[in-house]
Scaffold this motif. Structure first.
Motif, PDB file in Angstrom:
ATOM      1  N   ASP A  64       0.846  -1.190   0.000  1.00  0.00           N
ATOM      2  CA  ASP A  64       0.000   0.000   0.000  1.00  0.00           C
ATOM      3  C   ASP A  64       0.888   1.249   0.000  1.00  0.00           C
ATOM      4  N   LYS A  65       0.792   2.063  -1.074  1.00  0.00           N
ATOM      5  CA  LYS A  65       1.642   3.244  -1.215  1.00  0.00           C
ATOM      6  C   LYS A  65       1.494   4.205  -0.035  1.00  0.00           C
ATOM      7  N   ALA A  66       0.293   4.376   0.464  1.00  0.00           N
ATOM      8  CA  ALA A  66       0.078   5.279   1.597  1.00  0.00           C
ATOM      9  C   ALA A  66       0.832   4.782   2.831  1.00  0.00           C
ATOM     10  N   ASN A  67       0.820   3.478   3.056  1.00  0.00           N
ATOM     11  CA  ASN A  67       1.558   2.923   4.193  1.00  0.00           C
ATOM     12  C   ASN A  67       3.059   3.114   4.020  1.00  0.00           C
ATOM     13  N   VAL A  68       3.570   2.915   2.809  1.00  0.00           N
ATOM     14  CA  VAL A  68       4.996   3.112   2.555  1.00  0.00           C
ATOM     15  C   VAL A  68       5.367   4.568   2.785  1.00  0.00           C
ATOM     16  N   ASP A  69       4.539   5.483   2.301  1.00  0.00           N
ATOM     17  CA  ASP A  69       4.811   6.912   2.496  1.00  0.00           C
ATOM     18  C   ASP A  69       4.876   7.267   3.974  1.00  0.00           C
ATOM     19  N   GLU A  70       3.900   6.787   4.739  1.00  0.00           N
ATOM     20  CA  GLU A  70       3.875   7.066   6.176  1.00  0.00           C
ATOM     21  C   GLU A  70       5.079   6.444   6.878  1.00  0.00           C
ATOM     22  N   PHE A  71       5.367   5.217   6.525  1.00  0.00           N
ATOM     23  CA  PHE A  71       6.497   4.501   7.105  1.00  0.00           C
ATOM     24  C   PHE A  71       7.808   5.222   6.794  1.00  0.00           C
ATOM     25  N   PHE A  72       7.977   5.633   5.547  1.00  0.00           N
ATOM     26  CA  PHE A  72       9.176   6.352   5.126  1.00  0.00           C
ATOM     27  C   PHE A  72       9.335   7.626   5.943  1.00  0.00           C
ATOM     28  N   ASN A  73       8.253   8.383   6.087  1.00  0.00           N
ATOM     29  CA  ASN A  73       8.314   9.642   6.838  1.00  0.00           C
ATOM     30  C   ASN A  73       8.677   9.416   8.304  1.00  0.00           C
ATOM     31  N   GLN A  74       8.216   8.307   8.872  1.00  0.00           N
ATOM     32  CA  GLN A  74       8.572   7.990  10.261  1.00  0.00           C
ATOM     33  C   GLN A  74      10.040   7.607  10.394  1.00  0.00           C
ATOM     34  N   LEU A  75      10.573   6.881   9.418  1.00  0.00           N
ATOM     35  CA  LEU A  75      11.973   6.460   9.476  1.00  0.00           C
ATOM     36  C   LEU A  75      12.948   7.589   9.180  1.00  0.00           C
ATOM     37  N   ASP A  76      12.547   8.535   8.363  1.00  0.00           N
ATOM     38  CA  ASP A  76      13.420   9.640   7.953  1.00  0.00           C
ATOM     39  C   ASP A  76      13.510  10.666   9.077  1.00  0.00           C
ATOM     40  N   ALA A  77      14.271  10.316  10.105  1.00  0.00           N
ATOM     41  CA  ALA A  77      14.356  11.144  11.319  1.00  0.00           C
ATOM     42  C   ALA A  77      14.878  12.555  11.053  1.00  0.00           C
ATOM     43  N   ASP A  78      15.828  12.692  10.141  1.00  0.00           N
ATOM     44  CA  ASP A  78      16.388  14.019   9.875  1.00  0.00           C
ATOM     45  C   ASP A  78      15.657  14.758   8.755  1.00  0.00           C
ATOM     46  N   LYS A  79      14.616  14.135   8.215  1.00  0.00           N
ATOM     47  CA  LYS A  79      13.735  14.722   7.196  1.00  0.00           C
ATOM     48  C   LYS A  79      14.489  15.243   5.974  1.00  0.00           C
ATOM     49  N   ASN A  80      15.511  14.468   5.540  1.00  0.00           N
ATOM     50  CA  ASN A  80      16.270  14.867   4.357  1.00  0.00           C
ATOM     51  C   ASN A  80      15.806  14.148   3.092  1.00  0.00           C
ATOM     52  N   GLY A  81      14.755  13.348   3.179  1.00  0.00           N
ATOM     53  CA  GLY A  81      14.200  12.681   2.017  1.00  0.00           C
ATOM     54  C   GLY A  81      14.822  11.340   1.683  1.00  0.00           C
ATOM     55  N   THR A  82      15.707  10.853   2.546  1.00  0.00           N
ATOM     56  CA  THR A  82      16.304   9.532   2.363  1.00  0.00           C
ATOM     57  C   THR A  82      16.424   8.840   3.721  1.00  0.00           C
ATOM     58  N   ILE A  83      16.595   7.524   3.677  1.00  0.00           N
ATOM     59  CA  ILE A  83      16.803   6.741   4.896  1.00  0.00           C
ATOM     60  C   ILE A  83      18.280   6.369   4.952  1.00  0.00           C
ATOM     61  N   SER A  84      18.975   6.916   5.935  1.00  0.00           N
ATOM     62  CA  SER A  84      20.402   6.620   6.117  1.00  0.00           C
ATOM     63  C   SER A  84      20.564   5.255   6.777  1.00  0.00           C
ATOM     64  N   PHE A  85      21.786   4.760   6.774  1.00  0.00           N
ATOM     65  CA  PHE A  85      22.027   3.474   7.427  1.00  0.00           C
ATOM     66  C   PHE A  85      21.693   3.540   8.925  1.00  0.00           C
ATOM     67  N   PRO A  86      22.087   4.595   9.663  1.00  0.00           N
ATOM     68  CA  PRO A  86      21.676   4.649  11.082  1.00  0.00           C
ATOM     69  C   PRO A  86      20.156   4.668  11.273  1.00  0.00           C
ATOM     70  N   GLU A  87      19.424   5.361  10.398  1.00  0.00           N
ATOM     71  CA  GLU A  87      17.964   5.356  10.490  1.00  0.00           C
ATOM     72  C   GLU A  87      17.421   3.958  10.203  1.00  0.00           C
ATOM     73  N   PHE A  88      17.992   3.292   9.226  1.00  0.00           N
ATOM     74  CA  PHE A  88      17.594   1.920   8.892  1.00  0.00           C
ATOM     75  C   PHE A  88      17.885   0.978  10.057  1.00  0.00           C
ATOM     76  N   MET A  89      19.023   1.154  10.716  1.00  0.00           N
ATOM     77  CA  MET A  89      19.388   0.285  11.838  1.00  0.00           C
ATOM     78  C   MET A  89      18.458   0.499  13.034  1.00  0.00           C
ATOM     79  N   ALA A  90      18.029   1.718  13.266  1.00  0.00           N
ATOM     80  CA  ALA A  90      17.076   1.972  14.350  1.00  0.00           C
ATOM     81  C   ALA A  90      15.774   1.215  14.078  1.00  0.00           C
ATOM     82  N   PHE A  91      15.328   1.245  12.817  1.00  0.00           N
ATOM     83  CA  PHE A  91      14.141   0.496  12.418  1.00  0.00           C
ATOM     84  C   PHE A  91      14.365  -1.003  12.585  1.00  0.00           C
ATOM     85  N   THR A  92      15.511  -1.492  12.111  1.00  0.00           N
ATOM     86  CA  THR A  92      15.820  -2.922  12.179  1.00  0.00           C
ATOM     87  C   THR A  92      15.850  -3.404  13.624  1.00  0.00           C
TER      88      THR A  92
END
Length: 102
Positions: free
Chosen positions: A58-86
């Motif tokens: 579901d695109k809406a879920n991916v968008d919401e999930f992406f926004n939650q993971l992107d802690a620094d709000k730079n439009g990408t998920i860094s490795f540290p942000e990915f590791m926090a999620f993992t």
């Protein structure tokens, strides 16, 4: 040199695998360096690597999930942000498999 011939411990293998998975998807959009995940790369990763654990179809879920993971709000998920999620997802799964309420 003999240390290199010994089998890699299980936890070290798991850490290397997490890094390899991140790098595999972070390079999908043509980046020479696998430094971050775009929204499309994250969607591909979630669908292929986590399947039933996410609602990545579901695109809406991916968008919401992406926004939650992107802690620094730079439009990408860094490795540290990915590791926090993992780490968080791993703890949730551990709680589910051990019948704990998390």
């Amino acid at each position: 040199m003999s240390g290199l011939c010994q089998e890699v411990p299980q936890l070290a293998k798991a850490m290397i695998l997490v890094i390899d998975v991140f790098d595999k998807y972070a390079k999908k959009d043509g980046d020479a360096v696998a430094g971050s995940l775009s929204k499309g790369e994250l969607s591909d990763l979630l669908k292929a690597e986590l399947g039933e654990f996410t609602s990545a179809s579901d695109k809406a879920n991916v968008d919401e999930f992406f926004n939650q993971l992107d802690a620094d709000k730079n439009g990408t998920i860094s490795f540290p942000e990915f590791m926090a999620f993992t780490a968080t997802l791993t703890m949730l799964i551990q709680g589910l498999t051990h019948g704990e309420n998390t």
